[in-house]
Enzyme design. Structure first.
Site, PDB file in Angstrom:
ATOM      1  CG  ASP A  47      61.927 -46.109 -52.440  1.00 59.93           C
ATOM      2  OD1 ASP A  47      60.999 -46.295 -53.232  1.00 59.93           O
ATOM      3  OD2 ASP A  47      61.779 -46.061 -51.210  1.00 59.93           O
ATOM      4  CG  HIS A  80      63.468 -51.072 -45.312  1.00 61.71           C
ATOM      5  ND1 HIS A  80      62.621 -51.710 -44.446  1.00 61.71           N
ATOM      6  CD2 HIS A  80      62.725 -50.639 -46.348  1.00 61.71           C
ATOM      7  CE1 HIS A  80      61.397 -51.670 -44.955  1.00 61.71           C
ATOM      8  NE2 HIS A  80      61.428 -51.027 -46.104  1.00 61.71           N
ATOM      9  CG  HIS A  88      54.954 -44.034 -47.130  1.00 61.29           C
ATOM     10  ND1 HIS A  88      55.536 -45.213 -47.520  1.00 61.29           N
ATOM     11  CD2 HIS A  88      53.637 -44.327 -46.937  1.00 61.29           C
ATOM     12  CE1 HIS A  88      54.624 -46.170 -47.546  1.00 61.29           C
ATOM     13  NE2 HIS A  88      53.465 -45.657 -47.209  1.00 61.29           N
TER      14      HIS A  88
HETATM   15  C1  COA Z   1      64.741 -45.883 -43.945  1.00 57.23           C
HETATM   16  C2  COA Z   1      65.439 -45.229 -42.760  1.00 57.23           C
HETATM   17  C3  COA Z   1      64.525 -44.104 -42.213  1.00 57.23           C
HETATM   18  C4  COA Z   1      65.688 -46.274 -41.672  1.00 57.23           C
HETATM   19  O1  COA Z   1      66.243 -45.602 -40.602  1.00 57.23           O
HETATM   20  P1  COA Z   1      66.796 -46.339 -39.289  1.00 57.23           P
HETATM   21  O2  COA Z   1      65.959 -47.530 -38.996  1.00 57.23           O
HETATM   22  O3  COA Z   1      66.903 -45.283 -38.260  1.00 57.23           O
HETATM   23  O4  COA Z   1      68.246 -46.790 -39.767  1.00 57.23           O
HETATM   24  P2  COA Z   1      69.318 -47.616 -38.916  1.00 57.23           P
HETATM   25  O5  COA Z   1      69.028 -47.523 -37.482  1.00 57.23           O
HETATM   26  O6  COA Z   1      69.431 -48.967 -39.534  1.00 57.23           O
HETATM   27  O7  COA Z   1      70.660 -46.816 -39.239  1.00 57.23           O
HETATM   28  C5  COA Z   1      71.914 -47.272 -38.801  1.00 57.23           C
HETATM   29  C6  COA Z   1      72.946 -46.211 -39.082  1.00 57.23           C
HETATM   30  O8  COA Z   1      73.055 -46.016 -40.489  1.00 57.23           O
HETATM   31  C7  COA Z   1      72.789 -44.671 -40.840  1.00 57.23           C
HETATM   32  N1  COA Z   1      71.950 -44.659 -42.026  1.00 57.23           N
HETATM   33  C8  COA Z   1      70.779 -45.297 -42.212  1.00 57.23           C
HETATM   34  N2  COA Z   1      70.302 -45.072 -43.445  1.00 57.23           N
HETATM   35  C9  COA Z   1      71.210 -44.261 -44.049  1.00 57.23           C
HETATM   36  C10 COA Z   1      71.267 -43.669 -45.313  1.00 57.23           C
HETATM   37  N3  COA Z   1      70.275 -43.868 -46.221  1.00 57.23           N
HETATM   38  N4  COA Z   1      72.291 -42.884 -45.617  1.00 57.23           N
HETATM   39  C11 COA Z   1      73.280 -42.675 -44.717  1.00 57.23           C
HETATM   40  N5  COA Z   1      73.284 -43.225 -43.479  1.00 57.23           N
HETATM   41  C12 COA Z   1      72.253 -44.006 -43.157  1.00 57.23           C
HETATM   42  C13 COA Z   1      71.975 -44.139 -39.659  1.00 57.23           C
HETATM   43  O9  COA Z   1      72.094 -42.723 -39.588  1.00 57.23           O
HETATM   44  C14 COA Z   1      72.636 -44.837 -38.513  1.00 57.23           C
HETATM   45  O10 COA Z   1      73.877 -44.188 -38.253  1.00 57.23           O
HETATM   46  P3  COA Z   1      74.512 -44.128 -36.753  1.00 57.23           P
HETATM   47  O11 COA Z   1      74.884 -45.538 -36.442  1.00 57.23           O
HETATM   48  O12 COA Z   1      75.669 -43.209 -36.945  1.00 57.23           O
HETATM   49  O13 COA Z   1      73.430 -43.569 -35.887  1.00 57.23           O
HETATM   50  C15 COA Z   1      66.807 -44.639 -43.195  1.00 57.23           C
HETATM   51  O14 COA Z   1      67.624 -45.703 -43.603  1.00 57.23           O
HETATM   52  C16 COA Z   1      66.680 -43.592 -44.274  1.00 57.23           C
HETATM   53  O15 COA Z   1      66.371 -42.433 -43.998  1.00 57.23           O
HETATM   54  N6  COA Z   1      66.948 -43.974 -45.553  1.00 57.23           N
HETATM   55  C17 COA Z   1      66.868 -43.045 -46.655  1.00 57.23           C
HETATM   56  C18 COA Z   1      65.435 -42.826 -47.111  1.00 57.23           C
HETATM   57  C19 COA Z   1      64.883 -43.966 -47.902  1.00 57.23           C
HETATM   58  O16 COA Z   1      65.526 -44.512 -48.784  1.00 57.23           O
HETATM   59  N7  COA Z   1      63.607 -44.316 -47.583  1.00 57.23           N
HETATM   60  C20 COA Z   1      62.900 -45.378 -48.251  1.00 57.23           C
HETATM   61  C21 COA Z   1      62.744 -46.569 -47.364  1.00 57.23           C
HETATM   62  S1  COA Z   1      61.978 -47.902 -48.275  1.00 57.23           S
END
Ligand code: COA
Length: 383
Positions: free
Chosen positions: A318, A264, A225
């Site tokens: 972030d 996100h 978070h």
């Molecule tokens: C925020 C988060 C948990 C959202 O996850 P989510 O809703 O599951 O993401 P999506 O379903 O849109 O992802 C689509 C694809 O992109 C990939 N992806 C998403 N965020 C990614 C990232 N930061 N880096 C690399 N790959 C990413 C996913 O693994 C998924 O791949 P797939 O199609 O091979 O399964 C995720 O993007 C993440 O962990 N980001 C990094 C942490 C972060 O910055 N958090 C702050 C949020 S404000």
């Protein structure tokens, strides 16, 4: 045998579950809009102070001059704390994350407030205002304690300026105030995120505002978070230079590693907050003459969008906030307490809103264990 008298609907992590109604803020993940009480975040960030935005979140309208003056008077009526708490903060920052000190600090202040056993709306509001009034000094004191300095007390009435002054012991420039104030406004509220939900669960039991904020801080502390900007900055520092971005990011994606600061749950387009902070990160790079971090970030962004843009992966707030805070002189360990310095507005406003039509949060879990009855074996007979 599995229990059968259960509703079979189950949403992991409550994803997609609507748990409350609100008029405070709206995250439009498809069109990349963040709205506080009907106002676009871009306009508020450009033209408002943090106090005006907090007033808007709390009371539903922008304050006029006299509303704002009264509001600031209330916030500043009792805005400091004594040295005893500072000694506690020093102890708490010796070995653990500054968020532990913040959690302890808020709980300590709640313990000193004789009204904190009251749960009526007026008392909750006055506790929230009192706590918010102390927040800039509390987070600044944690900054001082963490960096091995003594606390500084300023009489400055502005939330942003007081925090910067008490953090660094000098008057901030107008540009620093503008940038930091904008970051506070951008983080003030963001839908039903984990910490906001935690504050609402606590207040729904008719607990007090200090407890609600303590619950929220406990939730914000986790890296899933509040901690992502600290990690995004670490990665950028590890990449070191724009020319390394393609190779390092490419290798990480091949190994299915997540690049912090991208993607996100709600936004599937460019996070509007990231767009604004990117502009300030660029200005700060010019201002400080240290542009390598920003150039590396821009290159990482290009690589990520070319590889994952079609999946809706773009920079989130972030990615650029860490660069902004670092350029202003903050240690990365302070990034999450700074997030709390802003998000307390959302926790407070949404907790108060929820109390107007309170219903105790009480979801159920799906029991997957034995329903028995299994024959009980006394301790002395167990193998
Ligand atoms: C925020 C988060 C948990 C959202 O996850 P989510 O809703 O599951 O993401 P999506 O379903 O849109 O992802 C689509 C694809 O992109 C990939 N992806 C998403 N965020 C990614 C990232 N930061 N880096 C690399 N790959 C990413 C996913 O693994 C998924 O791949 P797939 O199609 O091979 O399964 C995720 O993007 C993440 O962990 N980001 C990094 C942490 C972060 O910055 N958090 C702050 C949020 S404000």
């Amino acid at each position: 045998m599995i229990a059968s008298n259960q509703n079979t609907e189950f949403a992991r992590g409550l994803e997609g579950v609507v748990a409350a109604e609100t008029r405070i803020g709206f995250v439009d993940g498809i069109n990349g809009r963040l709205v506080y009480r009907g106002y676009n975040i871009e306009e508020l960030a450009e033209s408002s102070t943090f106090e005006e935005v907090t007033y808007l979140l709390l009371y539903g309208k922008l304050p006029n001059k006299s509303d704002l003056a009264n509001f600031k008077n209330k916030l500043n009526a009792d805005n400091h704390f004594d040295d005893k708490l500072f000694r506690v903060l020093q102890d708490c920052t010796k070995g653990s994350h500054p968020m532990s000190a913040l959690r302890t600090g808020v709980s300590y202040l709640g313990g000193l407030d004789k009204n904190s056993n009251k749960s009526d709306l007026a008392s909750q509001e006055s506790m929230g205002l009192k706590l918010m009034g102390k927040f800039p000094s509390l987070v600044a004191a944690i900054n001082r304690a963490y960096s091995g300095h003594e606390m500084i007390k300023s009489n400055e009435p502005d939330y942003t300026v007081r925090f910067l002054e008490e953090s660094f012991g000098k008057k901030p420039s107008e540009f620093e105030v503008k940038v930091f104030r904008t970051a506070l406004i951008l983080h003030a509220d963001h839908g039903m995120n984990a910490s906001t939900f935690a504050s609402m669960v606590a207040i729904s039991t008719l607990s007090d505002m200090y407890s609600a904020v303590t619950a929220a801080i406990s939730s914000l502390k986790g890296p899933l978070h509040g901690g992502a900007n600290e990690q995004a900055l670490e990665l950028l520092e590890r990449i070191g230079s724009a020319k390394n971005a393609d190779k390092i990011v490419g290798e990480m994606l091949e190994k299915k590693e997540k690049i912090m600061g991208f993607g996100h749950r709600v936004y599937k387009v460019y996070d509007p907050r990231a767009k604004i902070l990117k502009g300030y990160a660029k200005d700060l790079a010019k201002h400080t003459g240290k542009s390598e971090l920003f150039e590396t970030a821009e290159e990482v962004e290009k690589v990520m969008i070319s590889k994952l843009g079609t999946k809706g992966i773009f920079p989130n707030v972030d990615f650029y906030s860490g660069i902004v805070y670092k350029s202003l002189g903050f240690d990365p360990k302070l990034f999450t307490p700074i997030f709390a310095l802003s998000r307390i507005s959302g926790w407070f406003a949404r907790s108060l809103e929820y109390l107007h039509d309170n219903r105790l949060f009480r979801p159920r879990s799906m029991y997957k264990g034995e329903v028995g009855p299994i024959k009980y074996v006394p301790l002395e007979d167990r193998k």
